[in-house]
Write a protein that holds these residues in place. Structure first.
Motif, PDB file in Angstrom:
ATOM      1  N   ILE A  54       0.857  -1.179   0.000  1.00 18.07           N
ATOM      2  CA  ILE A  54       0.000   0.000   0.000  1.00 18.07           C
ATOM      3  C   ILE A  54       0.897   1.233   0.000  1.00 18.07           C
ATOM      4  O   ILE A  54       1.757   1.391   0.868  1.00 18.07           O
ATOM      5  N   VAL A  55       0.711   2.079  -1.006  1.00 19.27           N
ATOM      6  CA  VAL A  55       1.480   3.312  -1.110  1.00 19.27           C
ATOM      7  C   VAL A  55       0.728   4.389  -0.335  1.00 19.27           C
ATOM      8  O   VAL A  55      -0.379   4.777  -0.708  1.00 19.27           O
ATOM      9  N   THR A  56       1.318   4.847   0.759  1.00 19.48           N
ATOM     10  CA  THR A  56       0.648   5.791   1.643  1.00 19.48           C
ATOM     11  C   THR A  56       1.323   7.160   1.580  1.00 19.48           C
ATOM     12  O   THR A  56       2.312   7.358   0.880  1.00 19.48           O
ATOM     13  N   GLY A  57       0.774   8.086   2.324  1.00 22.60           N
ATOM     14  CA  GLY A  57       1.340   9.426   2.441  1.00 22.60           C
ATOM     15  C   GLY A  57       1.214   9.895   3.873  1.00 22.60           C
ATOM     16  O   GLY A  57       0.843   9.132   4.775  1.00 22.60           O
ATOM     17  N   LYS A  58       1.480  11.157   4.085  1.00 20.96           N
ATOM     18  CA  LYS A  58       1.403  11.725   5.429  1.00 20.96           C
ATOM     19  C   LYS A  58      -0.021  11.604   5.981  1.00 20.96           C
ATOM     20  O   LYS A  58      -1.002  11.831   5.275  1.00 20.96           O
ATOM     21  N   GLU A 104       5.895  12.791  -2.189  1.00 18.57           N
ATOM     22  CA  GLU A 104       5.273  13.947  -2.836  1.00 18.57           C
ATOM     23  C   GLU A 104       4.038  13.484  -3.598  1.00 18.57           C
ATOM     24  O   GLU A 104       4.057  12.422  -4.223  1.00 18.57           O
ATOM     25  N   ALA A 105       2.979  14.283  -3.568  1.00 25.83           N
ATOM     26  CA  ALA A 105       1.736  13.925  -4.259  1.00 25.83           C
ATOM     27  C   ALA A 105       1.853  14.320  -5.731  1.00 25.83           C
ATOM     28  O   ALA A 105       1.375  15.375  -6.151  1.00 25.83           O
ATOM     29  N   LYS A 106       2.500  13.452  -6.505  1.00 28.48           N
ATOM     30  CA  LYS A 106       2.743  13.746  -7.911  1.00 28.48           C
ATOM     31  C   LYS A 106       1.826  12.972  -8.853  1.00 28.48           C
ATOM     32  O   LYS A 106       2.032  12.988 -10.064  1.00 28.48           O
ATOM     33  N   GLY A 107       0.838  12.277  -8.317  1.00 25.56           N
ATOM     34  CA  GLY A 107      -0.100  11.587  -9.187  1.00 25.56           C
ATOM     35  C   GLY A 107       0.001  10.069  -9.110  1.00 25.56           C
ATOM     36  O   GLY A 107       0.921   9.513  -8.500  1.00 25.56           O
ATOM     37  N   GLY A 224      -1.577  18.255 -14.256  1.00 23.20           N
ATOM     38  CA  GLY A 224      -0.260  18.575 -13.728  1.00 23.20           C
ATOM     39  C   GLY A 224       0.370  17.442 -12.949  1.00 23.20           C
ATOM     40  O   GLY A 224       1.272  17.670 -12.129  1.00 23.20           O
ATOM     41  N   GLU A 225      -0.085  16.188 -13.196  1.00 23.95           N
ATOM     42  CA  GLU A 225       0.410  15.039 -12.450  1.00 23.95           C
ATOM     43  C   GLU A 225       1.009  13.997 -13.402  1.00 23.95           C
ATOM     44  O   GLU A 225       0.790  14.046 -14.622  1.00 23.95           O
ATOM     45  N   ILE A 226       1.750  13.065 -12.837  1.00 26.86           N
ATOM     46  CA  ILE A 226       2.302  11.951 -13.609  1.00 26.86           C
ATOM     47  C   ILE A 226       1.212  10.894 -13.717  1.00 26.86           C
ATOM     48  O   ILE A 226       0.828  10.283 -12.710  1.00 26.86           O
ATOM     49  N   GLN A 227       0.697  10.700 -14.918  1.00 23.61           N
ATOM     50  CA  GLN A 227      -0.473   9.859 -15.132  1.00 23.61           C
ATOM     51  C   GLN A 227      -0.074   8.442 -15.548  1.00 23.61           C
ATOM     52  O   GLN A 227       0.762   8.256 -16.440  1.00 23.61           O
ATOM     53  N   LEU A 228      -0.676   7.460 -14.918  1.00 20.60           N
ATOM     54  CA  LEU A 228      -0.436   6.061 -15.280  1.00 20.60           C
ATOM     55  C   LEU A 228      -0.901   5.783 -16.702  1.00 20.60           C
ATOM     56  O   LEU A 228      -0.250   5.040 -17.450  1.00 20.60           O
TER      57      LEU A 228
END
Length: 291
Positions: A54-58, A104-107, A224-228
């Motif tokens: 699971i890829v999590t964040g703050k 970082e929330a880059k998508g 403005g994000e890195i899209q899959l």
């Protein structure tokens, strides 16, 4: 090659559900009495996945706590003889889950790329938490069966109203056989009225590890994000990527009203809640809350 690993991205900020998600991860918002992410994990496990990252964040520690062993809680339930509840919490703690933080929330594309070392050089699954899919044969299992046939990446799609195609990644199909499509193009969130079809990508992917070569380019796409989807489009130019129109009812829990509808429908499917809820809905229908 057997697919054994899955990525579940869960690093989003959940801004659509503020202020509830200021201190609680969106993935922990409950559908009746289970957090949303538990339905996603269950689908992966029921499909035969052995390892989940699971890829999590703050601010997402609650997800880790939910799937962890809770000695005090379990001992309390044992002392009180509440073995039915004990069985329920065991379902969420007896799963081998790993975690990595997206700094970082880059998508979405960046979230998947963050898990590349965990995946290594083998095909893998991606399950998005905004889509709960109910079917006797889990959606991911259906895609895995198609993967066994073609031995190439397979993306889950469903038909959506043409008025909503601008909200999704959409495929331009070349050929179709038994709902398995060979794809000409993958388009991320096409402007309204320009979508090549109404077959939208719905939160389930089986991908070959070559996708990381394109995600590594860190190309900025829609929003403005890195899209899959952009990386999948590039992958499709060097090896075939298929789309499968899976069977099952999809519940979108990424929007407020759809989340409410999902909660109501899931409650109506429960023997212990159905009658009371139906009576309450009839009572509400007889009142006018628009005043």
């Amino acid at each position: 090659m057997k697919i054994k690993k899955a990525i579940i991205p869960a690093a989003g900020l959940g801004t659509r559900f503020l202020p509830a998600t200021k201190a609680m991860p969106k993935e922990m918002l409950p559908i009746v009495d289970r957090p949303t992410i538990e339905y996603i994990v269950k689908e992966a496990v029921d499909s035969g996945i052995e390892d989940i990252i699971i890829v999590t964040g703050k601010g997402k520690r609650a997800i880790e706590d939910h799937f962890d062993y809770s000695f005090e809680l379990e001992e309390n339930l044992k002392r009180k003889g509440k073995y039915d509840l004990l069985d329920e919490i065991h379902k969420s703690s007896n799963v081998d889950i790993h975690y990595i933080r997206q700094k970082e929330a880059k998508g979405l594309g960046h979230a998947i790329w963050s898990a590349r070392k965990f995946i290594g050089n083998e095909p893998f699954a991606v399950l998005l938490g905004d889509d709960i899919i109910k079917n006797e044969t889990p959606c991911l299992r259906q895609l895995m069966d198609r993967f066994d046939e073609v031995e190439q990446s397979v993306i889950g799609v469903q038909q959506v109203p043409e008025s909503e195609t601008h909200r999704y990644g959409v495929i331009s199909p070349l050929t179709e056989e038994n709902k398995l499509y060979q794809v000409e193009r993958f388009v991320e969130k096409p402007p309204q009225g320009t979508a090549p079809s109404n077959l939208a990508i719905i939160g389930r992917y089986l991908l070959t590890p070559q996708i990381f070569d394109f995600l590594a380019e860190q190309q900025i796409g829609a929003g403005g994000e890195i899209q899959l989807t952009d990386a999948i489009e590039k992958l499709n130019k060097v090896q075939k990527v298929y789309a499968y129109e899976f069977e099952g009812k999809r519940y979108d829990v990424g929007e407020k009203f759809d989340f409410i509808k999902t909660t109501v429908e899931f409650a109506l499917q429960r023997d212990d809640l159905r009658d009371q809820l139906m009576d309450y809905l009839v009572e509400l229908h007889q009142k006018d809350y628009r005043l």
